[in-house]
Motif scaffolding. Structure first.
Motif, PDB file in Angstrom:
ATOM      1  N   SER A 265      11.087   0.307  28.059  1.00  0.00           N
ATOM      2  CA  SER A 265      10.293  -0.034  29.241  1.00  0.00           C
ATOM      3  C   SER A 265       8.869  -0.439  28.857  1.00  0.00           C
ATOM      4  CB  SER A 265      10.231   1.170  30.191  1.00  0.00           C
ATOM      5  OG  SER A 265       9.257   0.972  31.193  1.00  0.00           O
TER       6      SER A 265
ATOM      7  N   GLU B 270       6.399  -0.369  30.821  1.00  0.00           N
ATOM      8  CA  GLU B 270       5.544   0.614  31.497  1.00  0.00           C
ATOM      9  C   GLU B 270       5.267   1.818  30.615  1.00  0.00           C
ATOM     10  OE1 GLU B 270       5.542   3.199  35.672  1.00  0.00           O
ATOM     11  OE2 GLU B 270       7.211   1.877  35.169  1.00  0.00           O
TER      12      GLU B 270
ATOM     13  N   SER C  93      12.766  -0.078  38.191  1.00  0.00           N
ATOM     14  CA  SER C  93      11.312  -0.008  38.376  1.00  0.00           C
ATOM     15  C   SER C  93      10.959   0.851  39.578  1.00  0.00           C
ATOM     16  CB  SER C  93      10.738  -1.414  38.544  1.00  0.00           C
ATOM     17  OG  SER C  93      11.349  -2.065  39.629  1.00  0.00           O
TER      18      SER C  93
ATOM     19  N   ARG D 242       5.505   8.203  38.422  1.00  0.00           N
ATOM     20  CA  ARG D 242       4.551   7.106  38.589  1.00  0.00           C
ATOM     21  C   ARG D 242       3.375   7.529  39.454  1.00  0.00           C
ATOM     22  NH1 ARG D 242       9.487   4.625  37.967  1.00  0.00           N
ATOM     23  NH2 ARG D 242       9.532   2.764  36.610  1.00  0.00           N
TER      24      ARG D 242
END
Length: 388
Positions: free
Chosen positions: A42, A44, A68, A252
């Motif tokens: 990923s 991220e 995501s 997140r």
């Protein structure tokens, strides 16, 4: 030649498995395969599969599975994608044995695929208890699908046996993360500060903070991370290093809260998606306290004779050394626990801290077992009944 496939889905897990992977790679009687999945792939989370390659390993398969989003629905869908991907990867690689560590959902689907393919599984860190997270159920589920077990402490070995596993297949070898503390040449303070471009300051406290979502809590992760950040603000001169959470539900959101906190206090705070084992362990060596709810605060930090402030129930049920201060989730409770950690009385007791998870040299022990153990018919399991 026996083919051993190591499956890794996160930077933290890879850091623990690195030494064992080297042991397998350098043994003439073993062939190492590597499957990277989850956060490794990923952007991220930093494309940490690159670190695996930079360390001299070849990745034999990459199983994409992360969506995501970190809602429960998205994670469940990610697990479905992972199961499909591992079915293909294991069908192609056809290893003699897979090696997995811990209790994450991407590891559970890898083991499910191996079970259906009749591939034996060696599992590290089974038998532990973390009552505040879904990891608890995942870990014990992986145990029941595995065939060789390498636990970090004798009570954990007994718990794996209690789950019905044959005692001769359960090995108490200690925590593999302690190998890195013994074997890595950790950075001195100046080199460490240069490596992360951040000063720990002089005459002020310094903290290493890692906070993960409590996936079984009825309280919101937003509420709980805000309590922690509020407590940290009460140590207004402290220098703080944050490492960000894993790809779990609400992860997140916690990252966003941390980013905002650090941007408003950039003179004394810094955050990292992934520090890597060398910089992370060097951070433990040089800070005054480790704060959060990560298992590293329970397993690795006591070997450094440093205090851990363990927040909430995420690690409830684990064995804990005398250097670990467990506290509630309110800002007041966290502040009080940090105060105890920094107190002269508590600091005076730290040199007497004993590790409950061995002292290292774990990877060579595991390598010898997986190299020599008889694998014929090992997937045919008989439930072991503990005498009551």
């Amino acid at each position: 030649m026996r083919t051993i496939c190591v499956i890794t889905g996160s930077r933290a897990e890879y850091g623990l498995l690195h030494g064992l992977m080297k042991e397998i790679q350098t043994d003439d009687d073993l062939h190492l395969q590597i499957v990277a999945t989850g956060m490794h792939l990923s952007p991220e989370f930093g494309y940490t599969y690159r670190q695996i390659e930079n360390d001299g390993f070849v990745i034999d398969a990459k199983v994409e599975m992360l969506l995501s989003s970190d809602t429960p629905t998205a994670i469940t869908k990610s697990m479905g994608l992972g199961l499909i991907g591992f079915a293909d990867a294991l069908s192609s690689l056809r290893p003699d044995l897979i090696v997995v560590l811990g209790d994450r959902y991407e590891i559970m689907v890898a083991v499910q695929a191996a079970m259906i393919a009749n591939i034996p599984v060696a599992h590290l860190h089974g038998g532990e208890s973390t009552e505040g997270a879904i990891d608890e159920a995942i870990r014990h589920s992986i145990t029941k699908m595995s065939h060789l077990h390498f636990t970090a402490a004798e009570p954990y070995r007994q718990r794996v046996i209690q789950l019905g596993e044959q005692p001769q297949r359960v090995f108490n070898v200690g925590a593999i993360g302690l190998d890195n503390i013994r074997n890595l040449p950790l950075l001195g303070r100046e080199d460490f500060e240069a490596a992360i471009d951040f000063s720990l300051g002089q005459g002020v406290p310094s903290f290493l903070v890692t906070y993960h979502p409590l996936t079984l809590s009825k309280r919101s992760s937003a509420e709980m991370i805000d309590e922690l950040l509020c407590a940290l603000d009460r140590f207004s001169d402290a220098r703080i290093i944050f490492t960000k959470p894993n790809a779990d539900t609400d992860g997140r959101m916690i990252c966003q809260r941390i980013d905002r906190y650090v941007s408003e206090r950039s003179d004394r705070c810094v955050s990292f998606v992934s520090m890597g084992q060398l910089k992370y362990l060097s951070a433990i060596r040089h800070v005054d306290a480790v704060i959060g709810n990560s298992s590293s605060g329970i397993i690795e930090v006591p070997l450094f004779k440093k205090p851990t402030v363990d927040i909430g129930d995420r690690q409830k049920g684990r064995l804990k050394s005398s250097s670990v201060i467990s506290c509630g989730e309110s800002a007041d409770e966290i502040e009080a626990a940090i105060g105890v950690a920094l107190s002269s009385a508590f600091q005076a007791e730290l040199p007497y801290t004993a590790s409950l998870f061995g002292s290292g040299n774990v990877a060579p022990q595991i390598k010898e077992v997986i190299k020599c153990v008889e694998l014929d018919h090992i997937t045919v399991k008989k439930f072991y009944d503990v005498e009551l």
